[in-house]
Design an enzyme around this catalytic site. Structure first.
Site, PDB file in Angstrom:
ATOM      1  CG  ASP A 100      43.361  41.804  28.535  1.00  0.00           C
ATOM      2  OD1 ASP A 100      44.581  42.079  28.478  1.00  0.00           O
ATOM      3  OD2 ASP A 100      42.943  40.659  28.804  1.00  0.00           O
ATOM      4  CD  GLU A 166      47.864  38.402  31.189  1.00  0.00           C
ATOM      5  OE1 GLU A 166      48.565  37.570  31.792  1.00  0.00           O
ATOM      6  OE2 GLU A 166      46.893  38.992  31.728  1.00  0.00           O
TER       7      GLU A 166
END
Length: 473
Positions: A100, A166
């Site tokens: 991400d 994250e």
């Protein structure tokens, strides 16, 4: 010691393939903080699974449930687990990466489309996620493929965990790691993470620590609706005035946190630690030029490094509820929320920091004798992480850096926060290392994020040499 010269040669000779893969990964806007882009984050996890499957990995998708937003309930991106090799005579290293990224728009100030990898004549690859963390995560796939295509036995067992949250605090991952510590992760010997950068641009680094973080919301409410300043100005005690007063009492212009007791838990500086800072190859002036700051708080490299790593810092991030568009609007906001964070260092406990912050702000609010409503909330937080850099994993990594780059690496702490380091270390009780691929000027989380081609390819050679050395320390 295995001869991996063929592996390194394969990496160099297949640079075009590796660039094409990175372009494909960067093109996917896997912004985890945007609910509308959640399908792209999930797609990115599945693409990573497909790539690992091609290498013969045993992969499994771990569902971690749902996330409740202000408007809806949406699925959390699944976490990818996988393994290559199960030789009881080999050591097992667990690799971590995330797919991400932070939000990015051309209107933010990007010179190129952030989701189209652009390469300039200096070999700098611009694109969101190029350095954080799609480039390093993808590099591990390329390295394993290089071993296989070169017919060189992978010297260790590989386990890996790739996630897609994250950038939002690794939601759900801490519990998953603890749940798997006696199952999937039970035979892991070492954990390796590549989600940070070099201290400068010239000398490689290995990171053995990172600061934690406590993120706070402080809200002041003065009315049930926004008010016209021409009708109500002078009649009410305005929430924004109170909030600005409180926010100005958090930290001074030299970075000193004004909350009493906040420094009490900081471990005193020892002579041995002081030597680590003195030996760093770090240029504060270059650091200043990279961010175009008129002046830094500290002049010496030792003071600057300690300010970034071993002491807490407080940053003010913004105000929610206030008018922030261009032009003029004569409104008194009914409620405003200030957002700030404290970067924590070892020995600082979240509950104690929370108590100090709340007590201080509540006391300062009493002093201004406001009739408004105050609320102080710790939104989320994680403790600092420090690992033992004298163990075999760090020895292997230092040897690998010397072989690939020709110099001994600096041992550094990271000023940022990488929660997963602590999750692994506390759950498994194993040594964790961070091996950065990017440079300090990569502008991760900022406009025009980039990763140098040289770092991408040389980083892969370093990863290959690291697992080669790890097998024999």
């Amino acid at each position: 010691m295995a001869d991996i010269s063929d592996v390194r040669r394969y990496i160099r000779e297949n640079s075009d393939t590796y660039l094409k893969r990175l372009k494909e990964w960067v093109s996917i806007p896997s912004v985890s903080s945007n609910p509308k882009l959640r399908p792209d984050v999930i797609r990115m996890v599945n693409i990573a699974k497909t790539e690992w499957d091609k290498l013969g990995a045993n992969t499994i998708i771990k569902d971690i449930g749902f996330q409740e937003t202000a408007d809806e309930v949406i699925p959390l991106p699944p976490v990818l687990f996988g393994q290559i090799g199960n030789d009881a005579n080999k050591k097992t290293v667990c690799l971590y990466g995330h797919v991400d990224v932070q939000p990015a728009l051309i209107s933010d100030g990007w010179k190129t489309n952030p989701f189209k990898l652009s390469i300039d004549d200096k070999g700098r690859m611009f694109g969101r996620g190029a350095s954080d963390d799609k480039g390093p995560a993808l590099a591990w796939l390329n390295v394993i493929e290089a071993f296989q295509k070169s017919d060189v036995e992978i010297p260790v067992n590989i386990k890996f965990i790739f996630e897609g949250m994250e950038e939002c605090g690794s939601v759900g991952l801490e519990k998953l790691i603890h749940d798997e510590k006696d199952k999937f992760l039970k035979d892991v010997d070492y954990v390796c993470i590549s989600d940070n950068e070099w201290l400068g641009t010239q000398k490689p680094c290995l990171a053995y620590g990172a600061r934690g973080m406590a993120y706070f919301f402080v809200s002041v409410q003065c009315a049930k609706k926004d008010l016209h300043s021409g009708v109500y100005g002078g009649a009410v005690s305005e929430a924004m005035v109170d909030l600005m007063t409180l926010m100005s009492k958090l930290v001074d212009s030299q970075g000193h946190i004004l909350i009493p007791g906040i420094y009490d838990s900081v471990v005193p500086l020892t002579e041995d630690e002081e030597k680590v800072y003195s030996s760093l190859e770090f240029d504060p002036e270059q650091f200043r030029r990279d961010i175009s700051a008129p002046k830094l708080i500290h002049d010496s490299k030792e003071e600057l490094a300690m300010g970034l790593w071993r002491y807490p810092s407080l940053s003010i991030h913004g105000i929610e509820g206030a008018f922030n568009d261009s032009g003029c609007k004569t409104v008194i906001p009914k409620k405003v929320t200030g957002k700030f964070s404290i970067r924590l260092v070892p020995n600082m406990e979240l509950d104690k920091v929370e108590h100090l912050v709340k007590s201080y702000l509540e006391n300062e609010f009493l002093k201004i004798e406001s009739c408004n409503k105050l609320e102080v909330v710790l939104d989320h937080g994680v403790k600092a992480w420090v690992s033992d850099f004298n163990g075999p994993q760090y020895k292997a990594a230092r040897i690998a850096v010397k072989k690939i780059f020709g110099v001994e690496p600096d041992l550094i702490r990271d000023g940022g926060t990488v929660p997963v380091t602590l999750y692994f270390q506390e759950a498994l009780g194993k040594n964790v290392i961070m091996i950065p691929m990017g440079l300090c000027d990569d502008a991760t989380h900022s406009q025009n994020e980039k990763l140098d081609q040289f770092q991408y390819f040389k980083g892969m050679e370093l990863f290959a040499e690291y697992i080669n050395q790890l097998a024999h320390v």
